[in-house]
Motif scaffolding. Sequence first.
Motif, PDB file in Angstrom:
ATOM      1  N   LEU A 175       0.841  -1.201   0.000  1.00 43.90           N
ATOM      2  CA  LEU A 175       0.000   0.000   0.000  1.00 43.90           C
ATOM      3  C   LEU A 175       0.873   1.247   0.000  1.00 43.90           C
ATOM      4  N   ASP A 176       2.005   1.179   0.679  1.00 40.21           N
ATOM      5  CA  ASP A 176       2.934   2.318   0.708  1.00 40.21           C
ATOM      6  C   ASP A 176       3.430   2.624  -0.705  1.00 40.21           C
ATOM      7  N   GLY A 187     -12.346   7.617   9.377  1.00 39.06           N
ATOM      8  CA  GLY A 187     -11.581   6.380   9.279  1.00 39.06           C
ATOM      9  C   GLY A 187     -12.407   5.134   9.515  1.00 39.06           C
ATOM     10  N   ALA A 188     -13.716   5.301   9.733  1.00 37.92           N
ATOM     11  CA  ALA A 188     -14.576   4.123   9.966  1.00 37.92           C
ATOM     12  C   ALA A 188     -14.580   3.247   8.719  1.00 37.92           C
ATOM     13  N   LEU A 189     -14.482   1.945   8.926  1.00 43.15           N
ATOM     14  CA  LEU A 189     -14.570   1.010   7.802  1.00 43.15           C
ATOM     15  C   LEU A 189     -15.794   0.122   7.968  1.00 43.15           C
ATOM     16  N   GLY A 230      -9.467   5.287  -2.948  1.00 40.71           N
ATOM     17  CA  GLY A 230      -8.533   4.574  -2.089  1.00 40.71           C
ATOM     18  C   GLY A 230      -7.149   5.186  -2.066  1.00 40.71           C
ATOM     19  N   LEU A 274      -6.532  -4.650   3.925  1.00 36.46           N
ATOM     20  CA  LEU A 274      -6.383  -4.062   5.265  1.00 36.46           C
ATOM     21  C   LEU A 274      -6.548  -5.098   6.368  1.00 36.46           C
ATOM     22  N   LEU A 275      -7.385  -6.101   6.153  1.00 36.33           N
ATOM     23  CA  LEU A 275      -7.846  -6.945   7.256  1.00 36.33           C
ATOM     24  C   LEU A 275      -7.261  -8.349   7.202  1.00 36.33           C
ATOM     25  N   TYR A 297      -8.346   4.749  11.946  1.00 40.43           N
ATOM     26  CA  TYR A 297      -7.688   5.717  12.831  1.00 40.43           C
ATOM     27  C   TYR A 297      -8.016   5.362  14.279  1.00 40.43           C
ATOM     28  N   VAL A 355     -13.991   2.878   3.280  1.00 45.05           N
ATOM     29  CA  VAL A 355     -13.455   3.604   4.439  1.00 45.05           C
ATOM     30  C   VAL A 355     -13.993   5.031   4.393  1.00 45.05           C
ATOM     31  N   ASP A 356     -14.497   5.505   5.518  1.00 45.08           N
ATOM     32  CA  ASP A 356     -14.948   6.895   5.621  1.00 45.08           C
ATOM     33  C   ASP A 356     -13.719   7.788   5.805  1.00 45.08           C
ATOM     34  N   ALA A 357     -13.513   8.704   4.860  1.00 42.93           N
ATOM     35  CA  ALA A 357     -12.278   9.484   4.873  1.00 42.93           C
ATOM     36  C   ALA A 357     -12.176  10.363   6.119  1.00 42.93           C
ATOM     37  N   ALA A 358     -13.279  10.877   6.600  1.00 40.95           N
ATOM     38  CA  ALA A 358     -13.237  11.813   7.735  1.00 40.95           C
ATOM     39  C   ALA A 358     -12.968  11.095   9.046  1.00 40.95           C
ATOM     40  N   SER A 366       0.598   3.829  -2.992  1.00 45.45           N
ATOM     41  CA  SER A 366      -0.089   5.034  -2.519  1.00 45.45           C
ATOM     42  C   SER A 366      -1.602   4.920  -2.726  1.00 45.45           C
ATOM     43  N   ARG A 367      -2.104   3.719  -2.481  1.00 45.64           N
ATOM     44  CA  ARG A 367      -3.528   3.431  -2.664  1.00 45.64           C
ATOM     45  C   ARG A 367      -3.890   2.228  -1.814  1.00 45.64           C
ATOM     46  N   ILE A 368      -5.102   2.211  -1.229  1.00 49.28           N
ATOM     47  CA  ILE A 368      -5.510   1.018  -0.473  1.00 49.28           C
ATOM     48  C   ILE A 368      -6.259   0.019  -1.352  1.00 49.28           C
ATOM     49  N   TYR A 369      -6.768   0.470  -2.515  1.00 49.21           N
ATOM     50  CA  TYR A 369      -7.470  -0.453  -3.425  1.00 49.21           C
ATOM     51  C   TYR A 369      -6.568  -0.757  -4.611  1.00 49.21           C
TER      52      TYR A 369
END
Lengths: 207, 207
Positions: free
Chosen positions: A57-58, A150-152, B150, A93-94, B64, A145-148, A61-64
């Motif tokens: 992911l690093d 962080g909730a997934l 993402g 992520l999980l 987060y 993922v909620d950007a504000a 630069s993307r989680i998807y």
Amino acid sequence: MCAEGGIHEIEPRSGVAFTLDRGDRLTVIDPRGEQVADLLAFNRHDLDEVISSGRTLDYASRIYLTTGDPLYSNRSNVLLRIVEDTVGRHDFLLTPCSSDTFRIIYGDAHPHRGCFGNLAAALQPYGIAPDRIPVAFNCFMNVPVDAATGALRVEPPLSRAGDHISFVAERDLVIGLTACSALQSNNGRFKPIHYRIERGEGRTQPA
Amino acid sequence: MCAEGGIHEIEPRSGVAFTLDRGDRLTVIDPRGEQVADLLAFNRHDLDEVISSGRTLDYASRIYLTTGDPLYSNRSNVLLRIVEDTVGRHDFLLTPCSSDTFRIIYGDAHPHRGCFGNLAAALQPYGIAPDRIPVAFNCFMNVPVDAATGALRVEPPLSRAGDHISFVAERDLVIGLTACSALQSNNGRFKPIHYRIERGEGRTQPA
């Protein structure tokens, strides 16, 4: 179980392990739709090298991840590369669901061993211990993922019957692969997963 | 280096390792602001047990973490719990920066060993091999994620001088901790990190 056309079936809530040689192509198919498959890859010649969500992911630069994206190892080598993807939404992520997942998240009194237990059992003959199982690449798993905040959320997969994702092996690998065992990940129904291996060019040995 | 008031300093672009006993409180302080500290925790009595981003984020249903959140191990035990946090934005997606990071992302010809190298060196006397280093809990690291694509960005930390995050150990632990070595993570300047250990109740031995 090997169906027609070199298609292997992973039964609902189970898992398998097998080897790939460098250059082999692995296609993971969702035969009925909305079914997750947890994928692990280890360097077959040095089992301490394994796919790493954090490195991958690093560098992306993307989680998807999708077509063209490499899956890096903990040593920053490319183990697999995604070469085809009819869905475009997977999770990295999980960790694989486990009896602890079912106890902690679902409150099950007698929990299933989950993808973690299935992977541990399938990988044991290759000399891979349960503690070596990292975050899996969860094919077809849909985790917005909620950007504000962080909730997934674990939502139904976007995959429909016949959708697939293909990888090419860039090293000789041990692969672990499941038909995921968590209700939430699979929109409440446990279905099989299919996979197909195409051997790399210039090689003649069967799967 | 031990400054006044039991404050230890980690010099810029370096790392340390130390032990905590169950009940000890670890406070990680950003003395100048906008400086990341990568944190690892291993079960001191069985080093194959280590913090797991995948388990922790799954159980938290959030990427987060902040006050009250536990950091789970790969075996789903709580190793650390966040008990105070003056910043509220940390990262648990990305692995420690390494010479590979600097080569791949920054294009450095003679890359620094990074937090990964610093952690590997600091943890080696405890018998922890480099391949055992997972995704770290990156204190103060600010990684917003675009919900639609993402895409993730490494932005300046939200921490100001004196901000801190405190953890209580729920097991006997080996801790690895750095002053992060990546330019982007620290808004372009390498600064020290401070930390303080308060021993659990009923215990009198010094740090």
